[in-house]
Scaffold this active site. Structure first.
Site, short mmCIF file in Angstrom:
data_model
loop_
_atom_site.label_atom_id
_atom_site.label_comp_id
_atom_site.label_asym_id
_atom_site.label_seq_id
_atom_site.Cartn_x
_atom_site.Cartn_y
_atom_site.Cartn_z
N LYS A 41 -1.00 -1.01 -4.29
CA LYS A 41 -2.12 -0.08 -4.25
C LYS A 41 -1.47 1.29 -4.25
O LYS A 41 -0.78 1.67 -3.31
CB LYS A 41 -2.99 -0.28 -3.02
CG LYS A 41 -4.28 0.52 -3.21
CD LYS A 41 -4.75 1.23 -2.04
CE LYS A 41 -5.55 2.42 -2.50
NZ LYS A 41 -6.21 3.06 -1.37
N TYR A 83 0.86 -1.19 0.00
CA TYR A 83 0.00 0.00 0.00
C TYR A 83 0.89 1.24 0.00
O TYR A 83 1.45 1.61 1.03
CB TYR A 83 -0.89 -0.04 1.24
CG TYR A 83 -2.04 0.97 1.28
CD1 TYR A 83 -2.13 2.02 0.38
CD2 TYR A 83 -3.03 0.86 2.24
CE1 TYR A 83 -3.18 2.92 0.43
CE2 TYR A 83 -4.08 1.76 2.31
CZ TYR A 83 -4.14 2.79 1.40
OH TYR A 83 -5.18 3.69 1.47
#
Ligand code: MN9
Ligand code: PYR
Length: 270
Positions: A135, A105
């Protein structure tokens, strides 16, 4: 939660990401996070295809919550300055759930980790066998296209720049705005894919209009997540108060906020 699930699902989303920034994962205790995950898995049965658990701001992994929680103890409060350190650190964690894709992330605005993601991706693919992708919640699109071309999955996380993200190769998106306006984003994606860019921009502008109002109230409330929760309540889904240091809107602010959303046409888009 059931109401929220129905709301998201009715408007066609098939995947969930829980305990992230929007879900205030970092403000919850370990027990609370566990409860949230269990409840989501229960209420989302048959409606949602997969629930992705966001463990920290720095990594996402699907389903294998219990194992990952125990590894999470190893997480240290530090700002990673070297790609090597980042890869080695997450290789350890990803090992705990070897059959599940590990997704990094990238959220520099929260983590302060500004490392180049293309370099990270190549290194991670060599050293983390279950590395699934990134992400990508930074606005650095040149870095993002590098990750795309490194051959892994990229889920874009800047909802206000979705057209740009998809145009530069992101495979999809994970975003907070999809809680209440997924129709707009699904349409945007379809329009980009069919090459109707002017129409896609119209949809992107809706996101921008929403963000401007949301940031305004988010600033008053101490964080966007508080404003996001307020928007959900206008949709009939009460999320409860945000955690400190954020605060709820006053009665007056609630009224004004709703009127400003009405003025931009929000209630006609959803
Ligand atoms: C920092 C943060 O929460 N980012 C979200 C997900 O990555 C986004 O969905 C933003 O909330 C959105 O792009 C509005 O700024
Ligand atoms: C949207 C998202 O990914 C988050 O809240 O962390």
């Amino acid at each position: 939660m059931f109401k929220q699930c129905k709301l998201i699902n009715i408007i066609i989303s098939k995947y969930l990401a829980v305990n992230g920034t929007t879900g205030e994962g970092k403000s919850l205790t370990k027990e609370e996070r566990k409860e949230v995950v269990e409840q989501w898995i229960k209420v989302s049965k048959k409606r949602i295809l997969d629930v992705t658990i966001i463990l920290t701001q720095l990594n996402i992994c699907s389903h294998n919550y219990y194992i990952l929680e125990s590894v999470a103890k190893k997480l240290i409060f530090t700002r990673f300055c070297f790609t090597d350190a980042l890869v080695h650190h997450f290789a350890e964690i990803a090992k705990s759930a070897p059959k599940l894709p590990f997704i990094y992330y990238h959220l520099p605005i929260m983590t302060g980790v500004e490392l180049n993601m293309e370099d990270f991706s190549y290194r991670a693919q060599k050293e983390i066998p279950n590395f699934g992708g990134v992400k990508f919640s930074s606005k650095d699109l040149p870095d993002m296209i590098g990750v795309v071309f490194s051959g892994v999955n990229v889920l874009f996380g800047c909802d206000e720049q979705f057209v740009g993200g998809i145009a530069m190769g992101a495979h999809g998106g994970v975003g907070s705005l999809y809680n209440f306006m997924p129709k707009v984003y699904h349409k945007m994606l379809a329009l980009i894919k069919q090459g109707s860019l002017p129409e896609a921009r119209e949809e992107q502008m809706k996101g921008q209009r929403l963000c401007r109002v949301m940031y305004k109230y988010g600033n008053l409330q101490g964080g966007n997540v508080a404003a996001l929760k307020q928007i959900m309540s206008y949709m009939g889904v009460e999320m409860g108060p945000p955690r400190s240091p954020m605060r709820e809107c006053t009665k007056e602010e609630k009224e004004k906020f709703k009127n400003e959303l009405k003025a931009i046409g929000f209630f006609e888009w959803i």
